[in-house]
Enzyme design. Structure first.
Site, PDB file in Angstrom:
ATOM      1  N   VAL A  28     -28.866  54.057 -22.583  1.00 48.77           N
ATOM      2  CA  VAL A  28     -28.666  52.873 -23.191  1.00 48.77           C
ATOM      3  C   VAL A  28     -27.606  52.131 -22.237  1.00 48.77           C
ATOM      4  O   VAL A  28     -26.774  52.734 -21.712  1.00 48.77           O
ATOM      5  CB  VAL A  28     -27.619  52.829 -24.476  1.00 48.77           C
ATOM      6  CG1 VAL A  28     -27.378  51.682 -25.084  1.00 48.77           C
ATOM      7  CG2 VAL A  28     -28.461  53.928 -25.538  1.00 48.77           C
TER       8      VAL A  28
ATOM      9  N   ILE B 229     -24.291  52.658 -20.392  1.00 51.45           N
ATOM     10  CA  ILE B 229     -23.106  52.907 -21.477  1.00 51.45           C
ATOM     11  C   ILE B 229     -23.042  54.219 -22.315  1.00 51.45           C
ATOM     12  O   ILE B 229     -22.380  54.551 -23.157  1.00 51.45           O
ATOM     13  CB  ILE B 229     -22.885  51.497 -22.290  1.00 51.45           C
ATOM     14  CG1 ILE B 229     -24.078  51.343 -23.225  1.00 51.45           C
ATOM     15  CG2 ILE B 229     -22.375  50.307 -21.451  1.00 51.45           C
ATOM     16  CD1 ILE B 229     -23.689  50.213 -24.146  1.00 51.45           C
ATOM     17  N   GLY B 230     -24.419  54.630 -22.162  1.00 45.44           N
ATOM     18  CA  GLY B 230     -24.238  56.061 -23.058  1.00 45.44           C
ATOM     19  C   GLY B 230     -25.881  56.420 -22.929  1.00 45.44           C
ATOM     20  O   GLY B 230     -26.725  55.711 -22.814  1.00 45.44           O
TER      21      GLY B 230
ATOM     22  N   GLY C 266     -28.510  57.492 -26.545  1.00 41.50           N
ATOM     23  CA  GLY C 266     -28.812  57.796 -27.956  1.00 41.50           C
ATOM     24  C   GLY C 266     -30.340  58.155 -28.227  1.00 41.50           C
ATOM     25  O   GLY C 266     -30.960  57.485 -27.505  1.00 41.50           O
TER      26      GLY C 266
ATOM     27  N   ASP D 241     -31.776  60.038 -40.013  1.00 39.04           N
ATOM     28  CA  ASP D 241     -30.657  60.402 -39.047  1.00 39.04           C
ATOM     29  C   ASP D 241     -29.595  59.438 -39.178  1.00 39.04           C
ATOM     30  O   ASP D 241     -29.142  58.880 -38.070  1.00 39.04           O
ATOM     31  CB  ASP D 241     -31.343  60.405 -37.523  1.00 39.04           C
ATOM     32  CG  ASP D 241     -30.625  61.099 -36.525  1.00 39.04           C
ATOM     33  OD1 ASP D 241     -30.027  62.195 -37.193  1.00 39.04           O
ATOM     34  OD2 ASP D 241     -30.655  61.015 -35.404  1.00 39.04           O
TER      35      ASP D 241
END
Length: 1011
Positions: free
Chosen positions: A706, A698-699, A701, A829
């Protein structure tokens, strides 16, 4: 003779019988000793022979002398293995020590569920399992430990209900259950613990909104009662006055409403009362019989009316905080006579009248905070009578007259903040040089006199703007070596700027505008390596702008306008975000780096200046622009060709590496996985690893991919995989362990839950709760077309109430990290892509791969390199790589600016970040309403949006000390939320933001004192 002989015959038999009894007992004791000694050695073996138990061995002295063991009659009654990094379960044979009454495993990493085999310790009176990684629920049959007097399960991962069976532990005296994950109900049965003396349920943030059970107020032996941060709602029960033994009560940081019960102030034994950060209203009870009170904190409520005169009867009172309420009337004269008062805080109310003159004479006053009221008259003469005054904070009042001479002898004083009043006369001579003084803020008064040759060597903030100081800047200014901010705008200072002023090594802000300074600037700048802001405008300075200005490494704001400078602009200037050289006599060509519309107003009213571009609305220079451009193009052609070749070669190399990696991946998965759980799990490592397919990505990171992994009963979990290599990069491994360390030890509703970590020789996986609504940046910056919330499709636009709710959630998470964790945690961050939203759009801080534990509160830690995301990085972090909580505050401020303006962090305009853009617009006097996000303006929440924008600007102040703490920022947001909930939408309520200045008119922000 028989009568005489019989006793003589029986006497040896008596001694013989006694001898055999003693011998039998000794043998029994020996057997018990050997049996217990064997159990201890077995415990050591079970714990894998840790080094801290190296003294547990057969040849050592009696085990009763070992520090972890307590004995009674040579039998073991106590075992304490505290803070020893145990990560195994409690030995299941522990209760083979039959006489155990005391078991303490506090502060370890013990996993698993509650060890019910401890029920076999039938004599157990004391059990401490706090600060471990226990999961699951507290068992319903906990009352099997019927002799327990002390039960500590705090700082664990226990969830669900607190079982009603706890109410059957009739001997229980001490029950701390704070900082757990309970999400069920408060049992009425706790009210049956008639011997209970201490009950602590504080910071159980996941409890649903609940009332305080009425049965608990019947606990007439309870001395300590803590339930702060427990989602308590409704009114405080009137029956709380029946808790006659109560000594300490803390039910702060909840959502309690209504009035304060009068019975609370009638409790004879009550010494500490914390009700701060609720929504309590009405007047404070005016009859006070709790004469043992030492601390009263009612901060941040909605209390009205007067301060009770009866507070003057509290002879033991050391601290009184009534800050951030709506109290009115005068401060009672009797408070100034209290003999024990050390800390007095009533700032941000509507108090009026004069200050009682006896403050400081009767008690050893340490802190005196009366800022942001309507007080008038003079300061009491004896505030520092006992020589222990640390803080004097009276800003934003209408106080007048000269400062008490006694302050000149107050060597204890750390900070004086008396700006925005009507004080006049000279500063007491000794006050300038008060040895311990750190903060000296007296701007916006009517003080006269000259600046001192000698200033306290510890002063860092020196703000005297908008007064009537005159004379020259003394050459002794070179001794002001710790000054970070020197603001002396709008005075009558004259003479030239001495070279000694350029020797200050820590100076970041120098504001001398609107004075009567003359002559040239020093040609040699000795030590301004830290200078960020320099404003010398509206003086009578002359000569050329020295080339040394161009060598200042971090200068970003330079204003020399409205002077008499002549000659050319230095060919080299720092990378400035704000520049103003207008209204001088400068000549020549504008440096090429400033030939853009962002600096259109920077050079006006200098008839001798010209520009090579029409963007600045200046006279065009005569040089051949087209010819020069052609030459530049011809020179750059070989460079372009070279870059293209290098890019092609790099692409080939990357393709080779990717193909090689894919081949390795096809060879299969390593099966030697290790799973460490931090919650109760219903899946295994194989469930996770087998589902890590490309379909579930889903992405990306931080440092890895992820995945969204389906789990039967949970729905989904999110899995972050650190990139797979043959040999793990040390930087990635460090990031992984940092994230695990942080997330496994902190628990908060606004911080993402780490369920477990899984690793093998080549890969690292972090398994989190899955949050349906992805990251904030995807919603805020239109990176998604729609999202499913609670089963229905919603448009991606976040309206203002949702944005404010998200801001509050982020602030709560960061405030917990900074102020409630020990040691505090700095994320490093913070950005919108690291804020994850659940199905109800509750915000959770995520991605702790860069977080670091600080050694000590407020202590700076220097990192070897700067890590973060452009647009969110605090300027001092870039310049010094020094870490403090204030770098998170800066990043949070950027998020607030994103929420209010709709802009992205790195896109303020074509030449600056969002933070720089916001500061520049404010400095130009822009109406804040024009800067807000048009897409949600139709909702007309202008007041709250304006306030939050102001908070964002303050949080992104260049000077870290000018930024609020996360706790202060959270308080402002909560007040904004309250005004929104009350339907007050269309007015900028500056009175609810006392820490952000004193603007009271239109929607503008004066940044003179905070730049």
């Amino acid at each position: 003779m028989k009568i005489l002989i019989q006793p003589c015959l029986k006497l040896p038999f008596y001694y013989l019988l006694t001898f055999f009894i003693i011998l039998s007992h000794a043998k029994s004791q020996s057997q018990l000793y050997d049996q217990e000694h064997g159990v201890l050695l077995k415990i050591k073996q079970y714990l894998q022979n840790p080094s801290f138990l190296s003294h547990w061995n057969s040849s050592n002295s009696s085990h009763c002398s070992w520090p972890e063991i307590t004995c009674n009659n040579d039998s073991i009654t106590g075992l304490a293995l505290v803070n020893t990094n145990i990560n195994q379960t409690i030995p299941p044979f522990l209760c083979d020590l039959k006489n155990l009454t005391h078991v303490d495993f506090n502060l370890n990493y013990i996993p698993g569920e509650f060890p019910t085999y401890l029920y076999n310790c039938s004599k157990l009176e004391y059990l401490d399992l706090s600060m471990n990684n226990f999961v699951g629920v507290i068992p319903d049959d906990i009352d099997s430990l019927s002799n327990l007097q002390y039960l500590n399960l705090s700082y664990t991962n226990f969830t669900g209900d607190i079982p009603a069976s706890i109410g059957r532990l009739k001997e229980l005296r001490y029950l701390p259950l704070q900082y757990c994950l309970f999400n069920g109900t408060y049992p009425d049965e706790i009210g049956n613990l008639s011997n209970l003396e201490t009950l602590d349920l504080s910071s159980n943030y996941e409890f649903p909104p609940s009332k305080l059970p009425l049965t608990w107020t019947k606990l007439n032996k309870l001395k300590v009662f803590y339930m702060y941060g427990c989602n308590l709602i409704d009114e405080i029960p009137e029956t709380i006055g029946e808790m006659v033994a109560l000594e300490k009560l803390d039910i702060s940081q909840n959502s309690l409403t209504g009035h304060i019960p009068s019975g609370l102030f009638m409790l004879k034994n009550l010494s500490i009362l914390f009700l701060y950060q609720n929504s309590l209203s009405g007047e404070i009870p005016d009859v006070v019989e709790a004469l043992n009170l030492t601390i009263i904190d009612l901060t941040s409520n909605e209390l009205t009316g007067k301060i009770p005169d009866d507070f003057g009867k509290l002879q033991k009172l050391t601290g009184l905080s009534l800050t951030l309420n709506k109290l009115s009337g005068e401060i009672p004269e009797s408070l100034g006579l209290l003999p024990s008062l050390v800390d007095f805080r009533v700032f941000s109310n509507n108090l009026s009248g004069t200050i009682p003159p006896d403050f400081g004479r009767s008690s050893k006053l340490g802190s005196f905070h009366i800022a942001s009221n309507n007080l008038s008259g003079r300061l009491p003469e004896n505030l520092c009578y006992h020589g222990e005054l640390l803080n004097l904070t009276t800003y934003d009042n209408d106080l007048s007259g000269e400062l008490p001479e006694s302050l000149g002898n107050c060597s204890s004083l750390l900070e004086i903040k008396i700006y925005n009043n009507q004080f006049s006369g000279n500063i007491p001579s000794g006050l300038w040089a008060s040895f311990n003084l750190l903060t000296f803020m007296v701007s916006h008064n009517k003080f006269t006199g000259v600046l001192p040759e000698i200033l306290s060597s510890n002063v860092s903030l020196f703000e005297i703007s908008s007064n009537q100081f005159s004379g020259r800047i003394p050459t002794g200014v070179s001794s002001w070596t710790n000054v970070v901010v020197f603001e002396a705008s709008k005075n009558y200072l004259n003479g030239s700027i001495p070279e000694e002023l350029t020797t200050l090594p820590r100076l970041t802000t120098l504001l001398l505008d609107q004075n009567q300074l003359i002559g040239p600037l020093p040609s040699k700048i000795i030590s301004w390596e830290s200078l960020v802001t320099l404003n010398l405008s509206q003086n009578q300075l002359s000569g050329q702008i020295p080339d040394a200005i161009g060598q200042l490494p971090v200068l970003s704001q330079l204003d020399l306008s409205e002077n008499q400078f002549h000659g050319q602009i230095p060919s080299r200037l720092p990378r400035l975000t704000n520049l103003n050289l207008s209204s001088n006599n400068l000549t020549g060509t504008i440096p090429s780096e400033f030939e853009n519309s962002a600096f259109a107003s920077s050079f006006l009213d200098n008839p001798g200046l010209c520009s090579d571009t029409a963007a600045l609305n200046l006279t065009l220079c005569n040089s051949g622009t087209t010819e020069r451009s052609s030459k530049d193009s011809s020179r750059s052609l070989p460079l372009i060709i070279s870059l293209a070749v290098v890019t092609f070669l790099l692409a080939c190399l990357m393709s080779f590496l990717i193909i090689r990696r894919c081949r390795k991946r096809k060879q299969g998965l390593d099966n030697s996985w290790i799973l460490i759980s931090f919650q109760r799990l219903n899946f295994t490592e194989s469930n996770i690893v087998s589902s890590m397919t490309e379909h579930n990505i889903i992405g990306s990171g931080g440092y890895g991919t992820v995945y969204r992994i389906p789990i039967n009963d949970l729905g989904y979990v999110a899995v972050k995989k650190i990139w797979n290599n043959r040999k793990l990069d040390k930087k990635l491994e460090s990031s992984f362990h940092a994230e695990v360390k942080v997330l496994s030890n902190i628990r908060h509703n606004n911080i993402v839950k780490l369920l477990c970590c899984i690793s093998n020789e080549n890969s690292m996986l972090l398994v989190y709760e899955y949050l349906e609504n992805s990251s904030l940046d995807r919603w805020l910056h239109k990176k998604r077309k729609s999202s499913v919330v609670s089963g229905s499709v919603h448009h991606f636009v976040l309206d203002w109430p949702k944005r404010l709710k998200i801001a509050v959630g982020i602030a709560q998470g960061l405030s917990y990290m900074h102020h409630d964790c020990s040691p505090p945690i700095v994320h490093r961050d913070v950005k919108t892509s690291n804020i994850i939203l659940d199905s109800q759009l509750n915000a959770k801080v995520a991605d702790f791969g860069l977080a670091r534990m600080l050694i000590k509160q407020g202590e700076l830690e220097t990192m070897s390199s700067v890590v973060g995301s452009f647009g969110y990085i605090a300027p001092e972090y870039v310049q010094t790589t020094r870490v403090s909580e204030k770098i998170d505050v800066f990043s949070f401020g950027v998020i607030l600016l994103e929420l209010t303006t709709g802009k992205e962090a790195n896109k303020g305009d074509e030449h600056s970040s969002l933070a720089e853009w916001a500061w520049r617009r404010v400095q130009l006097g822009s109406n804040i309403e024009e800067l807000l996000d048009n897409e949600i303006m139709e909702n007309s929440y202008l007041g709250e949006m304006c306030n939050v924008f102001k908070l964002g600007v303050m949080c992104t102040s260049t000077l870290p000390d000018s930024r609020p703490s996360m706790k202060e920022a959270l308080q402002v947001l909560l007040m904004c939320g309250e005004s929104l909930a009350h339907g007050e939408r269309n007015v900028c309520h500056y009175d609810v933001i006392p820490l952000l200045g004193n603007s009271k008119g239109e929607c503008r922000l004066d940044v003179d004192n905070d730049s």
